[in-house]
Design a protein around this motif. Structure first.
Motif, PDB file in Angstrom:
ATOM      1  N   GLU A 166      -2.692 -13.350  14.540  1.00 50.14           N
ATOM      2  CA  GLU A 166      -2.844 -14.128  13.293  1.00 50.14           C
ATOM      3  C   GLU A 166      -3.129 -13.146  12.374  1.00 50.14           C
ATOM      4  O   GLU A 166      -2.363 -13.337  11.165  1.00 50.14           O
ATOM      5  N   LEU A 167      -3.915 -12.108  12.322  1.00 54.08           N
ATOM      6  CA  LEU A 167      -4.205 -11.310  11.206  1.00 54.08           C
ATOM      7  C   LEU A 167      -2.963 -10.454  10.910  1.00 54.08           C
ATOM      8  O   LEU A 167      -2.960 -10.360   9.777  1.00 54.08           O
ATOM      9  N   LYS A 168      -2.282 -10.101  11.804  1.00 51.05           N
ATOM     10  CA  LYS A 168      -1.310  -8.973  11.449  1.00 51.05           C
ATOM     11  C   LYS A 168       0.000  -9.925  10.621  1.00 51.05           C
ATOM     12  O   LYS A 168       0.523  -9.685   9.783  1.00 51.05           O
ATOM     13  N   GLY A 169       0.072 -11.155  11.276  1.00 47.69           N
ATOM     14  CA  GLY A 169       1.071 -11.951  10.571  1.00 47.69           C
ATOM     15  C   GLY A 169       0.460 -12.409   9.272  1.00 47.69           C
ATOM     16  O   GLY A 169       1.369 -12.419   8.269  1.00 47.69           O
ATOM     17  N   ARG A 170      -0.852 -12.522   8.832  1.00 50.15           N
ATOM     18  CA  ARG A 170      -1.117 -12.507   7.376  1.00 50.15           C
ATOM     19  C   ARG A 170      -1.173 -11.343   6.602  1.00 50.15           C
ATOM     20  O   ARG A 170      -0.734 -11.268   5.513  1.00 50.15           O
ATOM     21  N   VAL A 171      -1.230 -10.258   7.053  1.00 49.86           N
ATOM     22  CA  VAL A 171      -0.912  -8.926   6.427  1.00 49.86           C
ATOM     23  C   VAL A 171       0.470  -8.986   6.260  1.00 49.86           C
ATOM     24  O   VAL A 171       0.726  -8.675   5.176  1.00 49.86           O
ATOM     25  N   GLU A 172       1.413  -9.188   7.030  1.00 48.16           N
ATOM     26  CA  GLU A 172       2.784  -9.106   6.690  1.00 48.16           C
ATOM     27  C   GLU A 172       3.146 -10.026   5.593  1.00 48.16           C
ATOM     28  O   GLU A 172       4.179  -9.757   4.879  1.00 48.16           O
ATOM     29  N   ARG A 173       2.527 -11.494   5.506  1.00 52.12           N
ATOM     30  CA  ARG A 173       3.259 -12.269   4.624  1.00 52.12           C
ATOM     31  C   ARG A 173       2.687 -11.742   3.273  1.00 52.12           C
ATOM     32  O   ARG A 173       3.590 -11.891   2.167  1.00 52.12           O
ATOM     33  N   VAL A 174       1.511 -11.224   3.104  1.00 55.72           N
ATOM     34  CA  VAL A 174       1.270 -10.424   1.869  1.00 55.72           C
ATOM     35  C   VAL A 174       2.154  -9.412   1.504  1.00 55.72           C
ATOM     36  O   VAL A 174       2.616  -9.334   0.321  1.00 55.72           O
ATOM     37  N   THR A 175       2.472  -8.365   2.378  1.00 56.10           N
ATOM     38  CA  THR A 175       3.106  -7.406   1.946  1.00 56.10           C
ATOM     39  C   THR A 175       4.581  -7.559   1.796  1.00 56.10           C
ATOM     40  O   THR A 175       5.203  -7.110   0.954  1.00 56.10           O
ATOM     41  N   GLU A 176       4.993  -8.702   2.476  1.00 54.98           N
ATOM     42  CA  GLU A 176       6.716  -9.214   2.316  1.00 54.98           C
ATOM     43  C   GLU A 176       6.607  -9.520   0.930  1.00 54.98           C
ATOM     44  O   GLU A 176       7.598  -9.520  -0.005  1.00 54.98           O
ATOM     45  N   ARG A 177       5.520 -10.482   0.221  1.00 58.96           N
ATOM     46  CA  ARG A 177       5.524 -11.171  -0.947  1.00 58.96           C
ATOM     47  C   ARG A 177       5.382  -9.961  -1.972  1.00 58.96           C
ATOM     48  O   ARG A 177       6.191 -10.114  -2.946  1.00 58.96           O
ATOM     49  N   VAL A 178       4.682  -8.953  -2.022  1.00 56.79           N
ATOM     50  CA  VAL A 178       4.638  -8.074  -2.851  1.00 56.79           C
ATOM     51  C   VAL A 178       5.651  -6.898  -3.139  1.00 56.79           C
ATOM     52  O   VAL A 178       5.787  -6.302  -3.744  1.00 56.79           O
ATOM     53  N   ALA A 179       6.450  -6.965  -1.857  1.00 54.10           N
ATOM     54  CA  ALA A 179       7.099  -5.904  -1.830  1.00 54.10           C
ATOM     55  C   ALA A 179       8.353  -5.939  -2.986  1.00 54.10           C
ATOM     56  O   ALA A 179       9.153  -5.098  -3.353  1.00 54.10           O
ATOM     57  N   GLN A 180       8.487  -7.162  -3.369  1.00 52.74           N
ATOM     58  CA  GLN A 180       9.733  -7.332  -4.490  1.00 52.74           C
ATOM     59  C   GLN A 180       9.069  -7.218  -5.801  1.00 52.74           C
ATOM     60  O   GLN A 180       9.840  -6.984  -6.970  1.00 52.74           O
ATOM     61  N   VAL A 181       7.908  -6.705  -6.014  1.00 55.51           N
ATOM     62  CA  VAL A 181       7.449  -6.447  -7.470  1.00 55.51           C
ATOM     63  C   VAL A 181       7.939  -5.344  -8.061  1.00 55.51           C
ATOM     64  O   VAL A 181       8.060  -4.249  -7.356  1.00 55.51           O
ATOM     65  N   GLU A 182       8.301  -5.166  -9.154  1.00 62.61           N
ATOM     66  CA  GLU A 182       8.779  -4.139  -9.850  1.00 62.61           C
ATOM     67  C   GLU A 182       7.354  -3.262 -10.545  1.00 62.61           C
ATOM     68  O   GLU A 182       7.585  -1.884 -10.548  1.00 62.61           O
ATOM     69  N   GLU A 183       6.518  -3.854 -10.931  1.00 63.25           N
ATOM     70  CA  GLU A 183       5.263  -2.943 -11.488  1.00 63.25           C
ATOM     71  C   GLU A 183       4.103  -3.200 -10.497  1.00 63.25           C
ATOM     72  O   GLU A 183       3.717  -4.238  -9.983  1.00 63.25           O
ATOM     73  N   ARG A 184       3.641  -1.869 -10.239  1.00 63.71           N
ATOM     74  CA  ARG A 184       2.024  -1.812  -9.597  1.00 63.71           C
ATOM     75  C   ARG A 184       1.039  -1.674 -10.430  1.00 63.71           C
ATOM     76  O   ARG A 184       0.880  -0.512 -10.781  1.00 63.71           O
ATOM     77  N   PRO A 185       0.386  -2.493 -10.823  1.00 59.61           N
ATOM     78  CA  PRO A 185      -0.790  -2.257 -11.508  1.00 59.61           C
ATOM     79  C   PRO A 185      -1.807  -1.428 -11.524  1.00 59.61           C
ATOM     80  O   PRO A 185      -2.074  -1.122 -10.199  1.00 59.61           O
ATOM     81  N   ARG A 186      -2.285  -0.591 -12.288  1.00 63.20           N
ATOM     82  CA  ARG A 186      -3.622   0.138 -12.060  1.00 63.20           C
ATOM     83  C   ARG A 186      -4.539  -0.129 -11.823  1.00 63.20           C
ATOM     84  O   ARG A 186      -5.078  -1.052 -12.681  1.00 63.20           O
ATOM     85  N   VAL A 187      -5.363  -0.011 -10.735  1.00 68.17           N
ATOM     86  CA  VAL A 187      -6.483  -0.665 -10.276  1.00 68.17           C
ATOM     87  C   VAL A 187      -7.762   0.489 -10.116  1.00 68.17           C
ATOM     88  O   VAL A 187      -7.553   1.592  -9.554  1.00 68.17           O
ATOM     89  N   PHE A 188      -8.834  -0.025 -10.661  1.00 68.31           N
ATOM     90  CA  PHE A 188     -10.295   0.845 -10.514  1.00 68.31           C
ATOM     91  C   PHE A 188     -11.087  -0.115  -9.762  1.00 68.31           C
ATOM     92  O   PHE A 188     -11.441  -1.349 -10.092  1.00 68.31           O
ATOM     93  N   CYS A 189     -11.493   0.445  -8.647  1.00 70.41           N
ATOM     94  CA  CYS A 189     -12.581  -0.337  -7.730  1.00 70.41           C
ATOM     95  C   CYS A 189     -13.714   0.168  -7.877  1.00 70.41           C
ATOM     96  O   CYS A 189     -13.876   1.363  -7.421  1.00 70.41           O
ATOM     97  N   GLU A 190     -14.722  -0.683  -8.442  1.00 73.57           N
ATOM     98  CA  GLU A 190     -16.012   0.052  -8.701  1.00 73.57           C
ATOM     99  C   GLU A 190     -17.125  -0.492  -7.477  1.00 73.57           C
ATOM    100  O   GLU A 190     -17.269  -1.695  -7.366  1.00 73.57           O
ATOM    101  N   LEU A 191     -17.758   0.641  -6.852  1.00 75.77           N
ATOM    102  CA  LEU A 191     -18.443   0.285  -5.531  1.00 75.77           C
ATOM    103  C   LEU A 191     -19.947   0.215  -5.953  1.00 75.77           C
ATOM    104  O   LEU A 191     -20.613  -0.313  -5.477  1.00 75.77           O
ATOM    105  N   ASP A 192     -20.304   1.458  -7.005  1.00 71.15           N
ATOM    106  CA  ASP A 192     -21.798   1.341  -7.280  1.00 71.15           C
ATOM    107  C   ASP A 192     -21.954   2.172  -8.910  1.00 71.15           C
ATOM    108  O   ASP A 192     -21.372   3.247  -8.878  1.00 71.15           O
ATOM    109  N   ALA A 193     -22.463   1.269  -9.857  1.00 67.43           N
ATOM    110  CA  ALA A 193     -22.504   1.775 -11.108  1.00 67.43           C
ATOM    111  C   ALA A 193     -24.054   1.945 -11.480  1.00 67.43           C
ATOM    112  O   ALA A 193     -24.237   1.777 -12.615  1.00 67.43           O
ATOM    113  N   THR A 194     -24.615   2.293 -10.542  1.00 63.18           N
ATOM    114  CA  THR A 194     -26.229   2.912 -10.794  1.00 63.18           C
ATOM    115  C   THR A 194     -26.208   3.601 -11.873  1.00 63.18           C
ATOM    116  O   THR A 194     -27.123   3.516 -12.752  1.00 63.18           O
ATOM    117  N   ASP A 195     -25.276   4.637 -12.179  1.00 64.36           N
ATOM    118  CA  ASP A 195     -25.030   5.713 -13.099  1.00 64.36           C
ATOM    119  C   ASP A 195     -23.595   5.091 -13.592  1.00 64.36           C
ATOM    120  O   ASP A 195     -22.844   5.596 -13.269  1.00 64.36           O
TER     121      ASP A 195
END
Length: 309
Positions: A166-195
């Motif tokens: 089930e989990l692998k199937g859900r991953v595949e559905r996401v990757t299949e959907r985004v495979a067609q996109v032309e732009e891959r946005p730049r992403v910053f993931c913040e984990l800890d901004a104590t500083d």
């Protein structure tokens, strides 16, 4: 030989025959069941009891795996950090990152699911004859493998097989959907901004980096030298992320506070108000819920692909 003696001899022979017939045959020896041997994340072979009924978990991710496999009723001890699913909060607590060995032993577990970083406790438990499996996956395939291993250890192989499928199937559905996109946005993931001048983020080798890429984004920390790094505010501004994900939202960080940081107003994500909180457990813990995290990231990075209707 007298008639009397002949009669007596015949009687004894009849009795002997009857006794032989009454003696139960000696049962054939039954083959002894071979012990179950599993190789854990250390590469160590661990002998598992054949009928695992009592399990102690030393990590939230392990607890989530057990409940996802329908084994929650066998879990007798968890850490104080194990808060999902809600039922886990009602289970006996055996400590935090430093487990209480006396409590664990008193719970009489058949199996302990550990993680790296608690080697001293694991060694002592093993010296007491308690089976300990270490789960320490480094990628999604490792998570699937650990789920299957726990399923095998606890006699839930079919449940593990179905869950992984089930989990692998859900991953595949996401990757299949985004495979067609032309732009891959730049992403910053913040984990800890104590500083806030040098917030922590995730680079290659982390689950977060893998999930961002699978979800159709570009991690601005893709060239970082390690999985967990600090980026200066200047580096982040220069990278100009189009999406900022706040994995520290659970600790009070908000889109408003990020937008107020000096110099950050020129960042595309701030200008477009494209700053979103996320439950950090969904993208950091190696549990089945990591697929929930992938799906949530995909909706943030490519909302146009997930519009209803």
């Amino acid at each position: 030989m007298s008639v009397h003696r002949l009669h007596r001899l015949a009687t004894l022979m009849i009795l002997a025959a009857l006794l032989v017939g009454c003696v139960a045959p000696t049962p054939a020896p039954q083959p002894t069941a071979e012990p179950l041997i599993l190789t854990d994340s250390r590469g160590q072979d661990v002998e598992i009891p054949r009928d695992v009924k009592r399990i102690v978990s030393l990590a939230p991710s392990n607890t989530e795996v057990l409940f996802a496999l329908g084994l929650g009723d066998r879990v007798v001890g968890v850490t104080k950090f194990c808060d999902y699913p809600p039922e886990a909060q009602e289970i006996e607590k055996i400590g935090d990152m430093m487990p209480n060995l006396e409590k664990i032993v008193a719970l009489n577990p058949d199996l302990v699911l550990g993680i790296t970083g608690a080697e001293e406790a694991v060694t002592k438990l093993e010296e007491l004859g308690i089976a300990v499996l270490i789960l320490n996956p480094s990628d999604l395939e490792g998570i699937w493998a650990d789920i299957r291993m726990v399923g095998k250890a606890a006699g839930a192989e079919e449940e593990a097989k179905e869950l992984v499928s089930e989990l692998k199937g859900r991953v595949e559905r996401v990757t299949e959907r985004v495979a067609q996109v032309e732009e891959r946005p730049r992403v910053f993931c913040e984990l800890d901004a104590t500083d806030p001048a040098k917030p922590w983020t995730a680079g290659p080798g982390s689950f977060i980096h893998t999930l961002i890429e699978l979800a159709g984004g570009q991690n601005i920390a893709a060239d970082a030298p390690s999985p967990w790094v600090q980026f200066s505010a200047e580096e982040i501004i220069a990278s100009d992320p189009q999406l900022i994900i706040l994995a520290d939202a659970n600790y009070g960080m908000t889109a408003e506070s990020v937008a107020q940081r000096p110099g950050w107003e020129v960042i595309a994500a701030v200008e477009e108000r494209n700053i979103h909180p996320i439950d950090d457990d969904l993208i950091t813990l190696p549990s089945p819920r990591i697929v929930d995290g992938l799906e949530e990231l995909a909706r943030m990075i490519h909302p146009e692909l997930f519009e209803e209707g």
